[in-house]
Design an enzyme around this catalytic site. Structure first.
Site, PDB file in Angstrom:
ATOM      1  N   CYS A  15       0.839  -1.191   0.000  1.00 44.30           N
ATOM      2  CA  CYS A  15       0.000   0.000   0.000  1.00 44.30           C
ATOM      3  C   CYS A  15       0.878   1.247   0.000  1.00 44.30           C
ATOM      4  CB  CYS A  15      -0.888  -0.023   1.238  1.00 44.30           C
ATOM      5  SG  CYS A  15      -1.902   1.432   1.451  1.00 44.30           S
ATOM      6  N   PRO A  16       0.590   2.206  -0.814  1.00 37.26           N
ATOM      7  CA  PRO A  16      -0.563   2.372  -1.703  1.00 37.26           C
ATOM      8  C   PRO A  16      -0.269   2.020  -3.159  1.00 37.26           C
ATOM      9  CG  PRO A  16       0.521   4.470  -1.500  1.00 37.26           C
ATOM     10  CD  PRO A  16       1.330   3.472  -0.681  1.00 37.26           C
TER      11      PRO A  16
END
Length: 77
Positions: A15-16
C-alpha cells in the site's frame, strides 16, 4: 461480462502502490474496459474497493486464489 483487456500484476507491492498503479493504468484505457489487478498486500482488500468507490470506477469482482487477491475493475468515465 467480457474478459479483462489488461492485467496489472501488483504482487509484492505494498500500500498504496497497487491502487496508484491501477489508477495510472486505468487512465490510459478506454471507458468500459476491464482491468484485472493481482495483489497480495493485505491492505488491498480495503484499498481497492475504496479506490473504486471514490474514483467512480466499478468493482466488478473480488476473488482470492493462490494466496493473492484478484480484482476486476471496469473503467467508468
Amino acid at each position: 461480462m467480457s474478459n479483462p483487456s489488461d492485467t496489472l500484476d501488483a504482487l509484492g507491492l505494498l500500500c498504496p502502490l497497487p491502487v496508484l498503479k491501477a489508477r495510472k493504468r486505468l487512465k490510459s484505457m478506454p471507458e468500459g474496459a476491464l482491468l484485472r489487478v493481482l495483489a497480495d498486500d493485505p491492505a488491498a482488500v480495503v484499498d481497492v474497493p475504496h479506490f473504486c468507490a471514490e474514483s467512480g470506477h466499478r468493482l466488478v469482482s473480488q476473488d482470492e486464489a493462490d494466496g493473492h487477491q484478484i480484482y476486476i475493475i471496469q473503467k467508468i468515465g
